[in-house]
Scaffold this active site. Structure first.
Site, PDB file in Angstrom:
ATOM      1  N   ALA A 183       0.856  -1.194   0.000  1.00 27.58           N
ATOM      2  CA  ALA A 183       0.000   0.000   0.000  1.00 27.58           C
ATOM      3  C   ALA A 183       0.891   1.243   0.000  1.00 27.58           C
ATOM      4  O   ALA A 183       1.939   1.252   0.643  1.00 27.58           O
ATOM      5  CB  ALA A 183      -0.898   0.002   1.228  1.00 27.58           C
ATOM      6  N   LYS A 184       0.454   2.268  -0.701  1.00 28.01           N
ATOM      7  CA  LYS A 184       1.237   3.515  -0.723  1.00 28.01           C
ATOM      8  C   LYS A 184       0.740   4.428   0.389  1.00 28.01           C
ATOM      9  O   LYS A 184      -0.027   5.364   0.154  1.00 28.01           O
ATOM     10  CB  LYS A 184       1.118   4.207  -2.085  1.00 28.01           C
ATOM     11  CG  LYS A 184       2.105   3.657  -3.109  1.00 28.01           C
ATOM     12  CD  LYS A 184       2.062   4.395  -4.420  1.00 28.01           C
ATOM     13  CE  LYS A 184       2.964   5.599  -4.498  1.00 28.01           C
ATOM     14  NZ  LYS A 184       4.401   5.290  -4.572  1.00 28.01           N
ATOM     15  N   ILE A 185       1.164   4.134   1.610  1.00 25.83           N
ATOM     16  CA  ILE A 185       0.760   4.903   2.786  1.00 25.83           C
ATOM     17  C   ILE A 185       1.924   5.817   3.167  1.00 25.83           C
ATOM     18  O   ILE A 185       3.076   5.362   3.258  1.00 25.83           O
ATOM     19  CB  ILE A 185       0.397   3.949   3.946  1.00 25.83           C
ATOM     20  CG1 ILE A 185      -0.806   3.078   3.550  1.00 25.83           C
ATOM     21  CG2 ILE A 185       0.113   4.735   5.222  1.00 25.83           C
ATOM     22  CD1 ILE A 185      -1.112   1.954   4.507  1.00 25.83           C
TER      23      ILE A 185
END
Ligand code: PMP
Length: 305
Positions: free
Chosen positions: A156-158
């Protein structure tokens, strides 16, 4: 990087200088954001966004993982991206949608915070340097590992988890390299600070599987598609560090890095030390499509106008 004129912020196009956030916002303290990095390429009849649907799918997936709800539909964000590119009259650009938690409290469970969405577009050249795509870059294996799968979700691109990428990138520069390669928690090759990695060894294309704490890159998937079309064998398998030294060719791929050859790892020359023939073929095929010199046979491009 230079600022552009206009930013889309919570449903409106506003001047760059007015797109500000309060210091008490949850995102500033805890990295509570989800983002994407997308490119639009200059085609003869105007800009076209590369893999817009895939990037929006991943934005929504990252938000689902992080438990943050986007207060707009996919169609609204799709439209907002095109509107922002048009408002800034870009020929080509980098597009950064970001969803983040604003101010409510400093509670670590930030789900009561308001959710804000912004879309920033800006001109971007070659991410790893002006000559990188032809000459390649020198890289070093990082002393920082990618996060273990049960600590942060690498898929995930968190925002907050990009502190790991920042350590990898800063260390590489401090050691005289352009970029770092991180190993996963088991010591296998994972990825760069913001790129996936491919190796060519004895005519096969190798890349770490998603289980090696990588972001499942959209460029990575396109490379796998193009390699298949060329009849190359592609293996998603665990790669040990020493294989980096024995590769015939190696390259990073990503939205920002595009297809950047790696000419040395830990000061050991990779193959001939120049962009190899398979990397060159993949790169030329990729740019022929995204820059509109051949038909868009995979439907990767969304025209802005
Ligand atoms: N890995 C990381 C950690 C990244 O930040 C990126 C850039 N989004 C990539 C790989 C490449 O992914 P993509 O091809 O989707 O840009």
């Amino acid at each position: 990087m230079l600022p552009s004129d206009t930013i889309w912020f919570d449903g409106q196009l506003i001047p760059w200088d007015q797109a500000t956030v309060h210091v008490a916002a949850h995102v500033i303290h805890y990295g509570s954001s989800v983002f994407e990095g997308i490119r639009a390429y200059a085609l003869p009849d105007g800009p076209a966004v590369f893999c817009l649907k895939e990037h929006l799918d991943r934005l929504w997936d990252s938000c689902k993982i992080y438990r943050i709800e986007i207060p707009y539909t996919r169609q609204e964000i799709h439209q907002a991206i095109l509107d922002t590119i048009r408002a800034n009259a870009h020929k080509a650009c980098y597009i950064r949608p970001v969803v983040f938690r604003g101010w409510d409290s400093f509670s670590l469970d930030g789900r009561a915070c308001p959710t804000h969405v912004s879309i920033i577009t800006m001109e971007m050249g070659k991410y790893l340097g002006p000559d990188a795509l032809e000459k390649g870059v020198s890289v070093g294996v990082s002393s920082w590992q990618r996060m273990a799968p049960n600590t942060y979700p690498a898929g995930a691109k968190i925002g907050g988890q990009y502190i790991n990428s920042q350590f990898i990138a800063m260390e590489a520069v401090d050691h005289g390299y352009v970029e770092g390669i991180a190993l996963d928690v088991n010591g296998y090759v994972s990825e760069g600070s913001g790129e996936n990695i491919f190796l060519v060894r004895r005519g096969r294309l190798l890349t770490p599987p998603v289980a090696c704490s990588i972001l499942d890159g959209i460029t990575r998937q396109c490379i796998i598609t193009l390699a298949g079309e060329m009849g190359l064998e592609v293996c998603e398998e665990q790669i040990s560090r020493e294989l980096l030294y024995l590769a015939d060719e190696m390259f990073f791929c990503g939205t920002a890095a595009e297809i950047t050859p790696i000419c040395s790892v830990d000061d050991i020359t990779v193959g001939s030390g120049k962009r190899g023939p398979i990397t060159t073929r993949l790169s030329e095929t990729f740019f022929d499509i995204v820059e509109g010199r051949v038909p868009d046979r995979y439907g990767w491009l969304t025209p802005v106008n």
